[in-house]
Each structure stands twice: as structure tokens, then as C-alpha cells.
Design a protein around this motif. Structure first.
Motif, short mmCIF file in Angstrom:
data_model
loop_
_atom_site.label_atom_id
_atom_site.label_comp_id
_atom_site.label_asym_id
_atom_site.label_seq_id
_atom_site.Cartn_x
_atom_site.Cartn_y
_atom_site.Cartn_z
N GLU A 161 -56.19 47.84 18.48
CA GLU A 161 -57.59 48.20 18.66
C GLU A 161 -58.47 47.07 18.14
OE1 GLU A 161 -58.61 52.01 17.07
OE2 GLU A 161 -56.84 52.97 17.96
N ASP A 162 -59.70 47.04 18.60
CA ASP A 162 -60.67 46.07 18.07
C ASP A 162 -61.37 46.69 16.87
OD1 ASP A 162 -60.20 43.96 19.78
OD2 ASP A 162 -61.73 44.56 21.21
N PHE A 163 -60.60 46.87 15.81
CA PHE A 163 -61.08 47.47 14.56
C PHE A 163 -60.22 46.90 13.45
CE2 PHE A 163 -61.11 50.76 11.29
CZ PHE A 163 -62.45 51.06 11.19
N TYR A 164 -60.85 46.22 12.51
CA TYR A 164 -60.10 45.49 11.49
C TYR A 164 -60.65 45.83 10.11
CZ TYR A 164 -59.78 42.89 15.85
OH TYR A 164 -59.63 42.55 17.17
N VAL A 165 -59.75 46.13 9.19
CA VAL A 165 -60.15 46.39 7.81
C VAL A 165 -59.45 45.33 6.96
CG1 VAL A 165 -60.20 48.03 5.91
CG2 VAL A 165 -60.35 48.86 8.27
N VAL A 196 -54.85 46.52 11.13
CA VAL A 196 -55.41 46.70 12.46
C VAL A 196 -54.66 47.85 13.13
CG1 VAL A 196 -55.91 45.58 14.68
CG2 VAL A 196 -55.84 44.21 12.59
N ILE A 250 -65.14 45.88 7.13
CA ILE A 250 -64.71 46.49 8.37
C ILE A 250 -65.32 45.65 9.49
CG2 ILE A 250 -64.76 48.55 9.84
CD1 ILE A 250 -65.50 50.16 7.26
N TYR A 251 -64.49 45.29 10.46
CA TYR A 251 -64.98 44.56 11.63
C TYR A 251 -64.75 45.43 12.85
CZ TYR A 251 -64.99 40.67 8.40
OH TYR A 251 -65.24 39.87 7.31
N TYR A 252 -65.79 45.61 13.64
CA TYR A 252 -65.73 46.49 14.80
C TYR A 252 -65.48 45.74 16.11
CZ TYR A 252 -67.63 49.87 11.53
OH TYR A 252 -67.80 50.70 10.45
N ASN A 253 -65.36 44.44 16.03
CA ASN A 253 -65.05 43.65 17.21
C ASN A 253 -64.44 42.32 16.78
OD1 ASN A 253 -67.51 42.52 16.20
ND2 ASN A 253 -67.93 41.65 18.21
N ARG A 285 -53.00 50.62 19.12
CA ARG A 285 -53.58 51.48 20.15
C ARG A 285 -52.53 52.48 20.61
NH1 ARG A 285 -56.46 48.06 24.12
NH2 ARG A 285 -57.98 48.05 22.46
N VAL A 325 -62.92 55.05 6.29
CA VAL A 325 -61.93 54.63 7.27
C VAL A 325 -60.80 55.64 7.16
CG1 VAL A 325 -60.35 52.81 8.01
CG2 VAL A 325 -62.55 52.20 6.98
#
Length: 173
Positions: A152-156, A169, A77-80, A172, A114
């Protein structure tokens, strides 16, 4: 001089064949779908993408799978977006587990959920982990731009097979 040319041509052919073999010329499939809930067992990371600690976190996840400490697949998971935040990364690196019942987490690991039910841009590609991430993210961002979607700035991301990568991703709302 001819020998040098033939050697360089041979090297170029070998490199092209290798790049093709690892999926370098494979185009990702991109779509908008409703996400499913995912459970990720892993370790948080915050720092630069060049820090050795990040590499060790990825290596630990691979060891957890190799040693059968958990069942699942490599996933993060990336939060940015480090490209937008000056090389700074906030991530959670580990294993996407299929089930959380009767799970024993390895030392230093925690479980994150998630939530599903969100509209996401999903990209999938048949390529090795060496080239898949760059292809996946480029495909997601290109698709979002073409379809006028805000992400969104949220990547799985996860790797269900040795030669397969997936990223989702959220769109939004």
C-alpha cells in the motif's frame, strides 16, 4: 603530486570510516509481521519534499522531544510515495507516543492512530537518521519485489534510538 595523492587517500579513508560509523554499510533486517497499533502525535504536512515548511515540521518534532513536551520517539506517517507523485508529499510528522492516557498535546499537535493487526513488511536498521530512511525504503521495496508482494502507499517510520530506524508498509490484501 605525491602529497596530493596522500591527502586525497587520507580524506577517502576518513570518509569511509565516518560512513561506516553512521551505519552506511549496515544492511537492514526485513520481515513480514503483524503490526501493532501505534499512536502518533504530530502535525500534518502537504507539499513538496523540498519545502522549508517540511523541514520546520521535523524540527518542531525534535524540539517537542528535547523539551520533554511528550514522551516517545520521532515517528512519521506518509500517505503517498513522493517518487511516484511528482515530489508531492502528504505526511503526518511527529512523535510516536507509548500511551494516550493523560496526554497533553503541544500547541498545533493532533493525535492519529495507526491500527494494528495488519500484515506489513518491516525493515529495521542500525544507522543514523541521516542514512536510515534510504536504506529502509530500498530494503522494503526490494523485499516486496522478490516476494511478489503488493504494498500500500502508506508508510510508518520511527526512530526508537539515535542510531536505529524502523519502517513498516502494509501488504495490500
Amino acid at each position: 603530486m605525491k602529497t596530493f595523492f596522500y591527502v586525497m587517500a587520507g580524506v577517502a579513508i576518513v570518509l569511509l570510516v565516518l560512513y561506516t560509523y553512521i551505519g552506511g554499510f549496515t544492511a537492514p533486517d526485513v520481515s513480514v509481521i503483524t503490526s501493532e497499533t501505534k499512536y502518533v502525535a504530530g502535525q500534518p504536512y502537504e507539499g513538496t519534499i523540498k519545502d522549508e515548511a517540511l523541514s520546520k515540521t521535523f524540527q518542531r518534532a525534535a524540539e517537542v522531544l528535547d523539551n520533554n513536551e511528550l514522551e516517545g520517539m520521532l515517528g512519521n506517517i506518509y500517505y503517498n510515495d513522493p517518487d511516484k507523485s511528482g515530489d508531492s508529499l502528504r505526511a503526518f510528522v511527529g512523535i510516536i507516543v507509548p500511551d494516550t492516557n493523560n496526554i497533553t498535546l503541544p500547541a498545533g499537535y493532533e493525535l492519529r492512530t495507526v491500527p494494528g493487526g495488519r500484515q506489513v513488511v518491516r525493515a529495521e536498521v542500525n544507522a543514523t537518521i541521516a542514512v536510515a530512511p534510504d536504506k529502509l525504503y530500498a530494503a522494503v521495496f526490494d523485499y516486496a519485489q522478490e516476494e511478489n508482494l503488493q504494498l500500500e502507499d502508506f508508510y510508518v517510520e520511527w526512530f526508537p534510538e539515535d542510531d536505529r530506524g524502523v519502517v513498516e508498509v502494509p501488504v495490500r490484501q
